[in-house]
Scaffold this motif. Sequence first.
Motif, PDB file in Angstrom:
ATOM      1  N   GLY A  13     -56.331 -34.785  96.735  1.00 12.37           N
ATOM      2  CA  GLY A  13     -55.571 -35.825  96.059  1.00 12.37           C
ATOM      3  C   GLY A  13     -54.502 -35.238  95.177  1.00 12.37           C
ATOM      4  O   GLY A  13     -54.055 -34.114  95.381  1.00 12.37           O
ATOM      5  N   GLU A  14     -54.150 -36.004  94.175  1.00 10.84           N
ATOM      6  CA  GLU A  14     -53.091 -35.623  93.257  1.00 10.84           C
ATOM      7  C   GLU A  14     -53.731 -35.272  91.910  1.00 10.84           C
ATOM      8  O   GLU A  14     -54.694 -35.912  91.487  1.00 10.84           O
ATOM      9  CB  GLU A  14     -52.156 -36.820  93.106  1.00 10.84           C
ATOM     10  N   THR A  15     -53.199 -34.253  91.257  1.00  7.57           N
ATOM     11  CA  THR A  15     -53.672 -33.918  89.917  1.00  7.57           C
ATOM     12  C   THR A  15     -52.513 -33.949  88.937  1.00  7.57           C
ATOM     13  O   THR A  15     -51.356 -33.736  89.315  1.00  7.57           O
ATOM     14  CB  THR A  15     -54.371 -32.542  89.865  1.00  7.57           C
ATOM     15  N   THR A  16     -52.841 -34.254  87.694  1.00  6.92           N
ATOM     16  CA  THR A  16     -51.898 -34.222  86.586  1.00  6.92           C
ATOM     17  C   THR A  16     -52.546 -33.402  85.479  1.00  6.92           C
ATOM     18  O   THR A  16     -53.637 -32.873  85.664  1.00  6.92           O
ATOM     19  CB  THR A  16     -51.592 -35.642  86.073  1.00  6.92           C
ATOM     20  N   TRP A  17     -51.887 -33.323  84.328  1.00  8.36           N
ATOM     21  CA  TRP A  17     -52.494 -32.614  83.201  1.00  8.36           C
ATOM     22  C   TRP A  17     -52.590 -33.536  81.996  1.00  8.36           C
ATOM     23  O   TRP A  17     -51.881 -34.530  81.907  1.00  8.36           O
ATOM     24  CB  TRP A  17     -51.757 -31.320  82.886  1.00  8.36           C
ATOM     25  N   PHE A  18     -53.508 -33.206  81.099  1.00 11.95           N
ATOM     26  CA  PHE A  18     -53.784 -34.032  79.931  1.00 11.95           C
ATOM     27  C   PHE A  18     -54.262 -33.160  78.781  1.00 11.95           C
ATOM     28  O   PHE A  18     -54.665 -32.023  78.977  1.00 11.95           O
ATOM     29  CB  PHE A  18     -54.859 -35.084  80.258  1.00 11.95           C
ATOM     30  N   CYS A  19     -54.214 -33.708  77.590  1.00 11.02           N
ATOM     31  CA  CYS A  19     -54.773 -33.036  76.415  1.00 11.02           C
ATOM     32  C   CYS A  19     -56.154 -33.622  76.157  1.00 11.02           C
ATOM     33  O   CYS A  19     -56.322 -34.838  76.180  1.00 11.02           O
ATOM     34  CB  CYS A  19     -53.896 -33.273  75.194  1.00 11.02           C
ATOM     35  N   CYS A  20     -57.124 -32.775  75.932  1.00 12.42           N
ATOM     36  CA  CYS A  20     -58.496 -33.230  75.679  1.00 12.42           C
ATOM     37  C   CYS A  20     -58.563 -34.089  74.419  1.00 12.42           C
ATOM     38  O   CYS A  20     -57.807 -33.886  73.482  1.00 12.42           O
ATOM     39  CB  CYS A  20     -59.425 -32.040  75.493  1.00 12.42           C
ATOM     40  N   GLY A  21     -59.489 -35.013  74.412  1.00  4.38           N
ATOM     41  CA  GLY A  21     -59.721 -35.823  73.216  1.00  4.38           C
ATOM     42  C   GLY A  21     -58.736 -36.953  73.100  1.00  4.38           C
ATOM     43  O   GLY A  21     -58.448 -37.646  74.057  1.00  4.38           O
TER      44      GLY A  21
END
Length: 140
Positions: free
Chosen positions: A11-19
């Motif tokens: 699939g597709e992945t993105t990035w994020f900041c935890c919390g």
Amino acid sequence: MACGSTSLWAGETTWFCCGSSWGPCGSAGGGACGNCRSSANHGAWPNASQACWDITRPDLCGENIPRRGCGSVMNVRHQCSGATVCITITDCGPRTKSSCGEAACCNGACRTNRVLDLTPAAFSAIGSLSSGKLPVYIYE
């Protein structure tokens, strides 16, 4: 932590900041599992628990993603470059239902639907943060 080579999903992945979703990566932390760190190779999976599934609803995009809870280990491979990173699931996400049909492509091959979020550390191991999203294969 041992990453496997058995195909799990694509699939597709993105990035994020935890919390906190709106806090800077440097001050955010915790996540659904309590140990997510943006500077580590961590990820968020849309079926980490029933509560997570109820929020992310990948089934509304035709994705019947298997349950893999906190602490599960996955090997993520960029579809085109072949770069890989071994991650640990430490959070719930992405909200797949909000991006049905969205595609990430390279060399004419595309993956649709966000099925994985990676921390900035993990995402930058396989691609540039400025790309925003990548087509990937996921192994366990």
